[in-house]
Design a protein around this motif. Sequence first.
Motif, mmCIF file in Angstrom:
data_model
loop_
_atom_site.group_PDB
_atom_site.id
_atom_site.type_symbol
_atom_site.label_atom_id
_atom_site.label_comp_id
_atom_site.label_asym_id
_atom_site.label_seq_id
_atom_site.Cartn_x
_atom_site.Cartn_y
_atom_site.Cartn_z
ATOM 1 N N ASP A 362 0.798 -0.925 -0.262
ATOM 2 C CA ASP A 362 -0.130 0.403 0.460
ATOM 3 C C ASP A 362 0.996 1.201 0.389
ATOM 4 O OD1 ASP A 362 -2.302 -1.729 0.260
ATOM 5 O OD2 ASP A 362 -2.517 -1.186 2.136
ATOM 6 N N THR A 452 -4.659 1.129 -2.133
ATOM 7 C CA THR A 452 -4.725 0.686 -1.268
ATOM 8 C C THR A 452 -4.805 -1.193 -1.757
ATOM 9 O OG1 THR A 452 -5.571 1.158 -0.067
ATOM 10 C CG2 THR A 452 -6.068 -0.654 1.115
ATOM 11 N N ASP A 457 -7.155 4.219 -4.414
ATOM 12 C CA ASP A 457 -8.558 5.111 -3.641
ATOM 13 C C ASP A 457 -8.933 6.240 -4.333
ATOM 14 O OD1 ASP A 457 -7.825 2.705 -1.965
ATOM 15 O OD2 ASP A 457 -5.918 4.096 -0.933
#
Length: 458
Positions: A362, A452, A457
């Motif tokens: 991430d 992520t 995102d």
Amino acid sequence: MTEAYDLVVIGAGSGGVRAARMASSHGARVAIIEEYRVGGTCVIRGCVPKKLFVYASRFSEVFDIAGSFGWSVDASFDWATLLANKNKEIDRLENAYVSTLEKWDVEIIRDRGVIEGPNAVRLKNADRVLEAKHILVATGGHPFKPAIQGADLAITSNEAFHLETLPDSILIEGGGYIAVEFAGIFAGLGVKTTLAYRGDRILRGFDDDMRVGLEEGMRSRGINFIYNACTERLEQADKGIRAIFSDGQDHRYGAVMYATGRVPNTMGLGLENAGVQLTPRGAVAVDKFSATNVASIHAVGDVTDRVALTPIAIREGAAFVETIFNSNPTAVDHSLIPTAVFSEPELGVLGLTEAQAAMVCDIDVYVARFRPMMNTLSDKPERMVLKLITEKGGGKVLGCHILGPGAGEMIQLVAIPMAMGANKADFDRAVAVHPTAAEELVTFKAPNYTYTNGEKDL
């Protein structure tokens, strides 16, 4: 006549010269064989002359914005002057390389070396066989030309440094750093320039924001692009060369240049006489210590087709000497290598791209886009792009990508903290130098976006 040496180096480029000098400093009797000029591709017909040409090509752009600073400029360019001064500088550098080797008692042999066995090298033009406890192959590579009709009409980067006159127009085929650099050089010197690439965007493997930004910058400088096509044949035409493309296009150019990759110089070296294994691409196959499958023979630099960069060849040459002549097994880390592309605009990159990093963990992505201060008094709209990629939550810095003036110089300095494993907080602790473009790297407050589980995102 047979003569015995502790080390015989074939190829006096950056890697070979470094290895020869260092081995001699450890007391070894060393000979280095070179059939062309001492200094190798980088010094003679690569990085150094290319950077000089880049400098020359950038003056036209400086003149364009000079008026916004109150300067009136009436300038003209003379190719012959640049060529002569470039040649003078290359001669100086070659002499410096020769002097260094002589200072360390390395015997320089101007000939072609052919391996006759695990411990023997024959000089092709002289009646000599050198007996060698160790042989180092450091012969570099050469530009690739496609096997098409009329390919002999085209030049490569080798010949580009010796053109008697500048063409009125040029086609450069290729999408890598050599292609984009020479496109900027010729365009900056007033040549109508077209870049053709079989893919859909230049600089495959680089961060997408850098690829898009560079293309936009090149287009703004008048460079034309032909994508998803390559030349199928070349023909002599009136005052130039006719290029017929795979997509049916047909254009005339004053010159055609291939920048379609480089090939390791292994042909005719006699490697088969010693049983040295090659890779499927024809490079010398080596392990992390630059050792071949033959105990007495090693190889460094471009001939191994690992990382074709001069600083890497130098490090590999030094590591070879540490391993063999100083009883200190040393391997070069190829995992974190800063790279500069001296295009226009310039690129400096290090570490993972955004796409690569998102597949590892991430991440946070910080991006700054702004007009370079030098352009703010003019109407030039081009923007710099600086991107920092970190582990999510302000973790380790995974990648840094810079597009714009001074990018190459900046990325060299960024390489230091990244090599030390710096995280975002380490960058934040650095005090900004104002006003500079580089200060953006230490003043990012919050990520522009995050990833992520490999997904961006929203």
